[in-house]
Motif scaffolding. Structure first.
Motif, PDB file in Angstrom:
ATOM      1  N   TYR A 197       0.746  -1.185  -0.160  1.00  0.00           N
ATOM      2  CA  TYR A 197       0.124   0.059  -0.115  1.00  0.00           C
ATOM      3  C   TYR A 197       0.952   1.445   0.080  1.00  0.00           C
ATOM      4  O   TYR A 197       0.359   2.305   0.312  1.00  0.00           O
ATOM      5  N   MET A 198       2.027   1.127  -0.160  1.00  0.00           N
ATOM      6  CA  MET A 198       2.992   2.324  -0.115  1.00  0.00           C
ATOM      7  C   MET A 198       3.590   2.632  -1.371  1.00  0.00           C
ATOM      8  O   MET A 198       4.020   1.890  -2.259  1.00  0.00           O
ATOM      9  N   THR A 199       3.625   4.054  -1.643  1.00  0.00           N
ATOM     10  CA  THR A 199       4.494   4.362  -3.203  1.00  0.00           C
ATOM     11  C   THR A 199       5.992   4.573  -2.407  1.00  0.00           C
ATOM     12  O   THR A 199       6.405   4.687  -1.375  1.00  0.00           O
ATOM     13  N   ASN A 200       6.721   4.773  -3.459  1.00  0.00           N
ATOM     14  CA  ASN A 200       8.203   4.831  -3.229  1.00  0.00           C
ATOM     15  C   ASN A 200       8.666   5.929  -2.409  1.00  0.00           C
ATOM     16  O   ASN A 200       9.478   5.727  -1.545  1.00  0.00           O
ATOM     17  N   VAL A 201       7.876   6.964  -2.614  1.00  0.00           N
ATOM     18  CA  VAL A 201       7.984   8.138  -1.950  1.00  0.00           C
ATOM     19  C   VAL A 201       7.626   8.013  -0.386  1.00  0.00           C
ATOM     20  O   VAL A 201       8.600   8.232   0.654  1.00  0.00           O
ATOM     21  N   GLU A 202       6.715   7.337  -0.150  1.00  0.00           N
ATOM     22  CA  GLU A 202       6.190   7.090   1.220  1.00  0.00           C
ATOM     23  C   GLU A 202       7.002   5.970   1.956  1.00  0.00           C
ATOM     24  O   GLU A 202       7.459   5.986   3.026  1.00  0.00           O
ATOM     25  N   LEU A 203       7.600   5.186   1.188  1.00  0.00           N
ATOM     26  CA  LEU A 203       8.418   4.107   1.542  1.00  0.00           C
ATOM     27  C   LEU A 203       9.931   4.744   2.080  1.00  0.00           C
ATOM     28  O   LEU A 203      10.366   4.597   3.304  1.00  0.00           O
ATOM     29  N   LYS A 204      10.331   5.460   1.328  1.00  0.00           N
ATOM     30  CA  LYS A 204      11.710   6.280   1.782  1.00  0.00           C
ATOM     31  C   LYS A 204      11.690   7.297   2.930  1.00  0.00           C
ATOM     32  O   LYS A 204      12.481   7.109   3.692  1.00  0.00           O
ATOM     33  N   LYS A 205      10.462   7.873   3.084  1.00  0.00           N
ATOM     34  CA  LYS A 205      10.199   8.858   4.112  1.00  0.00           C
ATOM     35  C   LYS A 205      10.029   8.035   5.201  1.00  0.00           C
ATOM     36  O   LYS A 205      10.411   8.461   6.346  1.00  0.00           O
ATOM     37  N   THR A 206       9.305   6.945   5.206  1.00  0.00           N
ATOM     38  CA  THR A 206       9.070   5.914   6.293  1.00  0.00           C
ATOM     39  C   THR A 206      10.155   5.377   6.945  1.00  0.00           C
ATOM     40  O   THR A 206      10.508   5.269   8.025  1.00  0.00           O
ATOM     41  N   ILE A 207      11.029   4.943   6.142  1.00  0.00           N
ATOM     42  CA  ILE A 207      12.584   4.599   6.281  1.00  0.00           C
ATOM     43  C   ILE A 207      13.301   5.501   7.129  1.00  0.00           C
ATOM     44  O   ILE A 207      14.068   5.332   7.947  1.00  0.00           O
TER      45      ILE A 207
END
Length: 359
Positions: free
Chosen positions: A309-319
């Motif tokens: 359910y995550m975009t690449n942008v959301e994934l990087k920000k979450t990390i």
């Protein structure tokens, strides 16, 4: 030589309940997966649908559709769905019966043991095929009590724990083992669920069907066997469920039996309810880490992310946010590989390697 296998995953491929099929498509040391059955995704490439990487495994709409399009009838038919409800309904049973009628041996990962049901065994005899119940535990007299000998294991034992079911613990475990082997580290994988065993794990047992008195002992015994026979430099143990999940006790048994030296925690940031329990909120990541560390007396050294359910942008920000908040390496091994995990393991256990080769 790997025997060819067809995996059944109707309407569930790529979903949580399709985790057995998903895992076999990603990696199988035991079987050559020649096709997946899921009519809702007919005509797609299984690898491309699952991970965006073409792997040449086609998705068919039925058993007969698969057999018509494959060169040979596969030797094995694997039931690749792992639902909360363990028993098949009449429609699902007929799929198994048809597979046997078409001459395929059955690999069953459900806690419904087909060999205990004369309806299944009579059909198997009629068509000259076999049934393997992967999840069926050994007889009581062959089960092991916990002994404490796990403390004699000199190689680091690292547990891949999770914050929910079907969140990616096994996938991370296997990718990490492969990454360590590429570094020249002798790593061994210990499975604790049926999918890992189907994928070809040499050591392990399906923990969730064991009686509570033997679960920790069987985990310990699997690790001891791996240690004695392989002389590994590191042992990676697959977790099950989540310690905070009220419906399952496997996590506690695995932690007790493995007595891990370190823990890596697999997490799906966008899940807010436990899998199959939509009225029970997932424990916060902070609370899950706190609970794990108190219960195990081991340190959570890294967080790995399931990017559903995550975009690449959301994934990087979450990390980035997790690394700031928890001050431990965070990554998504499917997207970014295992470099961060290798680095933290070599820092935690310096005897593993003098030099870390990172890309």
């Amino acid at each position: 030589m790997k025997h060819e296998a067809l995996v059944y995953c109707e309407n569930e491929f790529g979903e949580k309940d399709g985790k057995t099929a998903n895992g076999l498509v990603r990696k199988s040391d035991k079987y050559k997966i020649v096709g997946v059955i899921d009519s809702s995704k007919e005509g797609l490439d299984a690898g491309e649908y699952l991970d965006g990487k073409i792997n040449g495994i086609p998705i068919f709409n039925s058993i007969d559709h698969a057999i018509e399009n494959l060169k040979n009838t596969p030797t094995y038919f694997i039931y690749g769905i792992a639902p909360l409800i363990p028993f098949l309904n009449e429609k699902q049973r007929k799929v198994i019966f048809l597979a046997m009628e078409r001459g395929m041996n059955i690999i069953n990962g459900l806690p419904e043991y087909f060999n205990d049901n004369p309806i299944y065994t009579d059909i198997a005899i009629r068509y000259g095929v076999t049934i393997q119940d992967v999840r069926k535990p050994p007889k009581l007299k062959k089960l092991h009590n916990f002994t404490g000998k796990i403390r004699d294991v000199k190689a680091p034992v690292v547990l891949i724990q999770g914050t929910d079911c079907a969140v990616g613990k096994r996938t991370t475990s296997l990718l990490l083992v492969d990454a360590l082997k590429k570094e020249g580290i002798k790593a061994v994988f210990v499975a604790t669920g049926q999918t890992g065993l189907m994928q070809g794990a040499k050591y392990g047992i399906a923990v969730d069907v064991l009686t509570s008195g033997y679960a920790a002992g069987e985990v310990e015994n699997a690790i001891l066997n791996a240690y004695k026979k392989e002389n590994p430099e590191i042992i990676i143990v697959e977790g099950q469920g989540a310690l905070g999940h009220p419906a399952f006790t496997s996590s506690a048994a695995i932690i007790r039996g493995a007595m891990p030296d370190a823990i890596i925690l697999q997490h799906s940031p966008y899940r807010n309810k436990y899998s199959d329990y939509i009225n029970i909120p997932i424990l916060s990541l902070e609370k899950e880490i706190e609970m794990i560390q108190i219960f195990s007396t081991s340190e959570v050294i890294s967080i790995t992310i399931n990017n559903e359910y995550m975009t690449n942008v959301e994934l990087k920000k979450t990390i980035e946010n997790y690394e700031l908040e928890f001050d431990i390496p965070t990554t998504d091994v499917l997207k970014y590989g295992c470099d961060k995990l290798k680095k933290v393991l070599f820092e935690k256990f310096p005897k593993l390697s003098k030099e870390v080769k990172l890309v």
